[in-house]
Design an enzyme around this catalytic site. Structure first.
Site, PDB file in Angstrom:
ATOM      1  N   LYS A 169       0.795  -1.225   0.000  1.00 46.81           N
ATOM      2  CA  LYS A 169       0.000   0.000   0.000  1.00 46.81           C
ATOM      3  C   LYS A 169       0.837   1.289   0.000  1.00 46.81           C
ATOM      4  O   LYS A 169       0.341   2.370   0.339  1.00 46.81           O
ATOM      5  CB  LYS A 169      -1.014   0.045   1.161  1.00 46.81           C
ATOM      6  CG  LYS A 169      -1.896  -1.167   1.275  1.00 46.81           C
ATOM      7  CD  LYS A 169      -2.440  -1.654  -0.034  1.00 46.81           C
ATOM      8  CE  LYS A 169      -3.535  -0.759  -0.601  1.00 46.81           C
ATOM      9  NZ  LYS A 169      -3.985  -1.292  -1.937  1.00 46.81           N
ATOM     10  N   HIS A 196       6.543  -7.450  -2.197  1.00 46.23           N
ATOM     11  CA  HIS A 196       6.436  -6.694  -0.945  1.00 46.23           C
ATOM     12  C   HIS A 196       7.415  -7.246   0.093  1.00 46.23           C
ATOM     13  O   HIS A 196       7.328  -6.903   1.278  1.00 46.23           O
ATOM     14  CB  HIS A 196       5.020  -6.802  -0.368  1.00 46.23           C
ATOM     15  CG  HIS A 196       3.974  -6.095  -1.168  1.00 46.23           C
ATOM     16  ND1 HIS A 196       4.185  -4.873  -1.760  1.00 46.23           N
ATOM     17  CD2 HIS A 196       2.687  -6.435  -1.458  1.00 46.23           C
ATOM     18  CE1 HIS A 196       3.074  -4.497  -2.386  1.00 46.23           C
ATOM     19  NE2 HIS A 196       2.164  -5.426  -2.224  1.00 46.23           N
ATOM     20  N   SER A 222      -4.128   3.312   4.455  1.00 44.57           N
ATOM     21  CA  SER A 222      -4.403   2.648   3.186  1.00 44.57           C
ATOM     22  C   SER A 222      -4.491   1.135   3.392  1.00 44.57           C
ATOM     23  O   SER A 222      -5.373   0.464   2.844  1.00 44.57           O
ATOM     24  CB  SER A 222      -3.309   2.994   2.178  1.00 44.57           C
ATOM     25  OG  SER A 222      -3.587   2.414   0.936  1.00 44.57           O
TER      26      SER A 222
HETATM   27  P1  A3P Z   1      -4.944   5.064  -0.739  1.00 46.65           P
HETATM   28  O1  A3P Z   1      -5.566   3.861  -0.126  1.00 46.65           O
HETATM   29  O2  A3P Z   1      -4.341   5.984   0.297  1.00 46.65           O
HETATM   30  O3  A3P Z   1      -5.835   5.795  -1.663  1.00 46.65           O
HETATM   31  P2  A3P Z   1      -0.460  -0.254  -3.651  1.00 46.65           P
HETATM   32  O4  A3P Z   1      -0.495  -0.099  -5.133  1.00 46.65           O
HETATM   33  O5  A3P Z   1       0.913  -0.395  -3.094  1.00 46.65           O
HETATM   34  O6  A3P Z   1      -1.424  -1.270  -3.174  1.00 46.65           O
HETATM   35  O7  A3P Z   1      -0.932   1.155  -3.058  1.00 46.65           O
HETATM   36  C1  A3P Z   1      -2.257   1.594  -3.165  1.00 46.65           C
HETATM   37  C2  A3P Z   1      -2.332   3.042  -2.764  1.00 46.65           C
HETATM   38  O8  A3P Z   1      -1.743   3.838  -3.822  1.00 46.65           O
HETATM   39  C3  A3P Z   1      -3.754   3.521  -2.594  1.00 46.65           C
HETATM   40  O9  A3P Z   1      -3.677   4.562  -1.631  1.00 46.65           O
HETATM   41  C4  A3P Z   1      -4.039   4.035  -3.989  1.00 46.65           C
HETATM   42  O10 A3P Z   1      -5.126   4.930  -4.062  1.00 46.65           O
HETATM   43  C5  A3P Z   1      -2.723   4.756  -4.285  1.00 46.65           C
HETATM   44  N1  A3P Z   1      -2.528   5.023  -5.704  1.00 46.65           N
HETATM   45  C6  A3P Z   1      -2.706   4.185  -6.757  1.00 46.65           C
HETATM   46  N2  A3P Z   1      -2.481   4.823  -7.905  1.00 46.65           N
HETATM   47  C7  A3P Z   1      -2.135   6.090  -7.595  1.00 46.65           C
HETATM   48  C8  A3P Z   1      -1.805   7.244  -8.377  1.00 46.65           C
HETATM   49  N3  A3P Z   1      -1.763   7.216  -9.702  1.00 46.65           N
HETATM   50  N4  A3P Z   1      -1.519   8.378  -7.714  1.00 46.65           N
HETATM   51  C9  A3P Z   1      -1.570   8.433  -6.369  1.00 46.65           C
HETATM   52  N5  A3P Z   1      -1.881   7.385  -5.583  1.00 46.65           N
HETATM   53  C10 A3P Z   1      -2.162   6.219  -6.193  1.00 46.65           C
END
Ligand code: A3P
Length: 302
Positions: free
Chosen positions: A51, A115, A145
């Site tokens: 996340k 991860h 998140s």
């Molecule tokens: P939030 O839950 O705070 O919105 P991962 O890909 O490691 O699982 O992380 C997911 C997090 O990255 C989520 O955060 C998601 O919304 C955010 N995320 C995904 N794409 C993004 C983007 N283009 N810009 C900013 N945040 C992004």
């Protein structure tokens, strides 16, 4: 390949441990194979604490590798474009493909997601001197998140209440282990290996500058109009609507976006909507102790 969908309701994942780090049971049972993974010299590894902005980094990297060709990036879901090294869901579905299977079947050059904390990265990656991009996110937003992701994703254990989950996060009793050890471990490793260490907050604040760091690291050039197209297509708003990046196309029945969408908010500082004053105080005190032995500094807001 068939879709990773489940008709019936699935139970929550059970957890086990590898070297003191919590993983889901399917990952634990695959561990020996993960550890023996045969990396190739031109593999690129994208490593993050879960996340921290993995999917975002993956989309940026893919856009770079496809020279800004949006259609090529949309040929498959994130999960299939970049195998998730240690991931396995054997117990859930007869048609679940493990990260290992997807990676082994993929022609080079491969980009692989993980991860894993640095000490659990399969040794072959170091032997082959593979390039690695690590993306880190401040603890508080990472925790928020992760909490929402656990709520919506049945392949992960039930998070319990917000308060309970915060406690687990602080004690490292969460999947992939302690956030603190993860970010510190990788920070140390970057001095010895080919690791580009990036921050979610920097990426939000100045995406162009951070993407240029990635371009340099990958030894790629990009014309300014292509870079602008990349910036547009990897924005939160665009990715939220992109079925190949927003996890709505796969894992149906496992991820419930009506509980909390995968593309949730994508901002810095959302933690302020969740931490009470007392929780913040406690978290800060504990954070200071755990982060006393590192030069690593995070921005908790922009
Ligand atoms: P939030 O839950 O705070 O919105 P991962 O890909 O490691 O699982 O992380 C997911 C997090 O990255 C989520 O955060 C998601 O919304 C955010 N995320 C995904 N794409 C993004 C983007 N283009 N810009 C900013 N945040 C992004």
């Amino acid at each position: 390949m068939e879709n990773l969908s489940l008709k019936q309701t699935v139970p929550r994942a059970e957890v086990g441990e590898v070297e003191g780090i919590l993983f889901t049971k399917p990952i634990c049972s695959m561990w020996n194979q993960v550890w023996k993974f045969k990396a190739r010299p031109d593999d690129l590894l994208i490593a993050t604490y879960a996340k921290a902005g993995t999917t975002w980094t993956q989309e940026i990297v893919d856009m770079i590798q496809q020279n800004g060709d949006v259609e090529k990036c949309r040929h498959a879901t994130t999960y299939r474009r970049h195998p998730f090294l240690e991931w396995s869901m054997q117990e859930y579905s007869a048609v679940s493909y493990s990260g290992l299977e997807l990676a082994e079947a993929m022609p080079s050059p491969r980009t692989i997601k993980t991860h894993l904390p640095v000490q659990l990265v399969p040794p072959c990656f170091w032997e082959q001197n593979c390039k690695i991009i690590y993306m880190a996110r401040n603890a508080k937003d990472n925790l928020v998140s992760s909490y929402h992701f656990h709520r919506m994703n049945k392949a992960l254990p039930d998070p319990g209440t917000w308060e309970e989950f915060m406690e687990k996060f602080m004690t490292g009793k969460v999947l992939w282990g302690s956030w603190y050890d993860h970010v510190k471990g990788w920070w140390k490793a970057k001095d010895k290996h080919r690791i580009l260490y990036l921050f979610y907050e920097d990426m939000k604040e100045n995406p162009k500058q951070e993407i240029q760091k990635i371009l340099k690291f990958l030894e790629k050039d990009m014309k300014s109009e292509v870079l602008n197209c990349l910036l547009h297509n990897t924005s939160f708003e665009m990715m939220k609507e992109n079925p190949m990046a927003n996890y709505t196309t796969e894992f149906q029945g496992i991820m419930d976006h009506s509980v909390s969408p995968f593309m949730r908010k994508g901002v810095v500082g959302d933690w302020k909507n969740y931490f009470t004053v007392a929780q913040n105080k406690k978290f800060n005190g504990d954070y200071k102790k755990k982060m006393a032995d590192t030069s690593l500094v995070f921005h908790m807001e922009l």
